[in-house]
Design an enzyme around this catalytic site. Sequence first.
Site, mmCIF file in Angstrom:
data_model
loop_
_atom_site.group_PDB
_atom_site.id
_atom_site.type_symbol
_atom_site.label_atom_id
_atom_site.label_comp_id
_atom_site.label_asym_id
_atom_site.label_seq_id
_atom_site.Cartn_x
_atom_site.Cartn_y
_atom_site.Cartn_z
ATOM 1 N N ASN A 232 0.860 -1.184 0.000
ATOM 2 C CA ASN A 232 0.000 0.000 0.000
ATOM 3 C C ASN A 232 0.892 1.229 0.000
ATOM 4 O O ASN A 232 2.018 1.189 0.505
ATOM 5 C CB ASN A 232 -0.899 -0.010 1.243
ATOM 6 C CG ASN A 232 -1.995 1.025 1.135
ATOM 7 O OD1 ASN A 232 -2.889 0.886 0.298
ATOM 8 N ND2 ASN A 232 -1.919 2.072 1.934
ATOM 9 N N ASN B 108 -13.423 -0.169 -10.490
ATOM 10 C CA ASN B 108 -14.486 0.098 -11.467
ATOM 11 C C ASN B 108 -13.968 1.018 -12.564
ATOM 12 O O ASN B 108 -14.368 2.165 -12.682
ATOM 13 C CB ASN B 108 -15.672 0.788 -10.774
ATOM 14 C CG ASN B 108 -16.727 -0.211 -10.325
ATOM 15 O OD1 ASN B 108 -16.828 -1.313 -10.868
ATOM 16 N ND2 ASN B 108 -17.514 0.174 -9.333
ATOM 17 N N SER C 136 -17.971 -7.448 -8.193
ATOM 18 C CA SER C 136 -19.197 -6.913 -7.596
ATOM 19 C C SER C 136 -19.534 -7.629 -6.305
ATOM 20 O O SER C 136 -19.279 -8.818 -6.153
ATOM 21 C CB SER C 136 -20.372 -7.058 -8.561
ATOM 22 O OG SER C 136 -21.541 -6.580 -7.928
ATOM 23 N N GLY D 277 -19.610 -5.422 -3.264
ATOM 24 C CA GLY D 277 -19.266 -4.508 -2.182
ATOM 25 C C GLY D 277 -18.230 -5.118 -1.247
ATOM 26 O O GLY D 277 -17.592 -6.128 -1.570
ATOM 27 N N LYS E 164 -19.069 -5.383 -16.315
ATOM 28 C CA LYS E 164 -19.312 -4.840 -14.968
ATOM 29 C C LYS E 164 -20.069 -3.516 -15.071
ATOM 30 O O LYS E 164 -20.957 -3.217 -14.261
ATOM 31 C CB LYS E 164 -17.988 -4.656 -14.217
ATOM 32 C CG LYS E 164 -18.131 -3.961 -12.848
ATOM 33 C CD LYS E 164 -19.066 -4.734 -11.932
ATOM 34 C CE LYS E 164 -19.194 -4.297 -10.507
ATOM 35 N NZ LYS E 164 -19.196 -2.955 -10.081
ATOM 36 N N HIS F 64 -23.566 -4.342 -15.674
ATOM 37 C CA HIS F 64 -24.101 -4.844 -14.396
ATOM 38 C C HIS F 64 -24.571 -3.654 -13.547
ATOM 39 O O HIS F 64 -25.658 -3.653 -12.981
ATOM 40 C CB HIS F 64 -23.020 -5.638 -13.650
ATOM 41 C CG HIS F 64 -23.320 -5.883 -12.201
ATOM 42 N ND1 HIS F 64 -23.182 -4.908 -11.225
ATOM 43 C CD2 HIS F 64 -23.783 -6.970 -11.545
ATOM 44 C CE1 HIS F 64 -23.529 -5.380 -10.050
ATOM 45 N NE2 HIS F 64 -23.903 -6.645 -10.215
ATOM 46 N N GLU G 46 -28.159 -2.543 -12.250
ATOM 47 C CA GLU G 46 -28.337 -2.297 -10.801
ATOM 48 C C GLU G 46 -29.126 -0.994 -10.588
ATOM 49 O O GLU G 46 -30.068 -0.946 -9.791
ATOM 50 C CB GLU G 46 -26.940 -2.228 -10.167
ATOM 51 C CG GLU G 46 -26.846 -1.789 -8.732
ATOM 52 C CD GLU G 46 -25.367 -1.649 -8.304
ATOM 53 O OE1 GLU G 46 -24.583 -2.609 -8.476
ATOM 54 O OE2 GLU G 46 -24.987 -0.568 -7.808
#
Length: 479
Positions: free
Chosen positions: A34, A104, A130, A132, A184, A187, A191
Amino acid sequence: MSKKASIGVTGLAVMGRNLARNLARHGHTVALHNRSEERTRSLVEQFGDEGDFIPAYSAQEFVDALERPRQIVIMVKAGGPTDAVIEEFAPLLEPGDVIVDAGNAHFADTRRREKALRERGLHFVGTGVSGGEEGALNGPSIMPGGSKESYESLGPLFEDISAKVDGEPCCTHIGADGAGHFVKMVHNGIEYADMQLIAESFDLLRGAAGYAPAEIADVFRTWNTGRLDSYLIEITADVLKHVDAATGKPFVDVVEDAAEQKGTGRWTVQIGLDLGVPISGIAEAVFARSLSGSKPLRSAAQGLGGPSRAPLTGAALETFADDVEQALYASKVVAYAQGFNQIQAGASEYGWDIDLGRVASIWRGGCIIRAKFLNDITAAYADEPGLPTLLTSGGFRKAVEDAQDSWRSVVSTAVKLGIPTPGFSTALAYYDGLRADRLPAALVQGQRDYFGAHTYRRVDREGSFHTAWATEDRTESPS
Ligand code: 6PG
């Protein structure tokens, strides 16, 4: 020699952290990196006992911790930050190594990055993920694009950590370069449409039938035991049942009615326009969010006249919840049909070989639109892989035909009472447009030819024609 990691994750905010933990919990050794070291350290401190992690505190250390071909998952903000991280790692990698972007990203960026990295001998895999935070940890739906070769090493890992439905992983290789991020994106468009339709159902049950939010929650819970069984219906019931602790009011009444968006729905509509695919259900859902957020406009319009009709009573009230269920189901079929058509159009535009049945199948679990309904879509494409639209497949055709009286009645109730139902209305208009024998587009062609000599085609002869509209006799000639 010390043990190497089979995969690495860089970008350890909540999604990256949860994906890394999911991989480790499945027995894979995961290298961690990171930008700020603190996140790496705290992951190992808090969750180090969940599996094998190799923390790295520099890009070189991270790359050196990985076995070959190296597989690096980037989980950072889409756009500039993703490019920056790619540029940090690409020079340290060797031919055949794989960089995975699990954020995304816009599929056009993914196509650009894939091409650039391919020229440097590296694989770049844009992957939709997908579900979350919770999905990333316990099993998301994963939509990887990129080369087939990269899927050979990456696929087994991703399939392992994905959600499972009937023992099948909710992960499949979608297609080359940006195909995963494209799927995605659609998707997310679906959604948006699904959420809007559910929200309209709530608004109708409240505005036309006078149900309280907690009663509507019960209606949704009942629906969730039938063909509408889905994650979104389930969480909607929970949200509607929730009472605000501070005021004792229904939670839904203390939240500002302005829906936000991060942008994937908007992208879906922009690309739908570029491809010429009528995805009106998704578009109306995006516009409904925009309208909700147009506060000055909405406040200027307060007090504009509306109908003075009273809410439903008697028999109409009694059947109303069932009617709304039918309208919701039929509108949902339309929204999904449009979304799958958009994937089909994207595949043909960009040369992707996308199996629509597989897409439906990996959306059955893990993702935000997971639903029982997706079993039926999977089956529809298995029966007829070249299906032009879901609306003509046996089961859906019958269900929508059976629902149409209720659907029409709900939309007309909404219109009479002045309750906005852009999702339901556009879905019905799309259905009627598709099944129409003749459309008024013939008249539009006449208008175009009249003012701009844009020509038209005839139903009875080949070729293009123009009518000399400005002349007395209006003669027609081939053009
Ligand atoms: C998912 C979600 C996820 C996210 C969206 C919501 O599949 O896990 O779609 O990607 O929740 O970004 O986006 P909005 O903020 O645009 O509603």
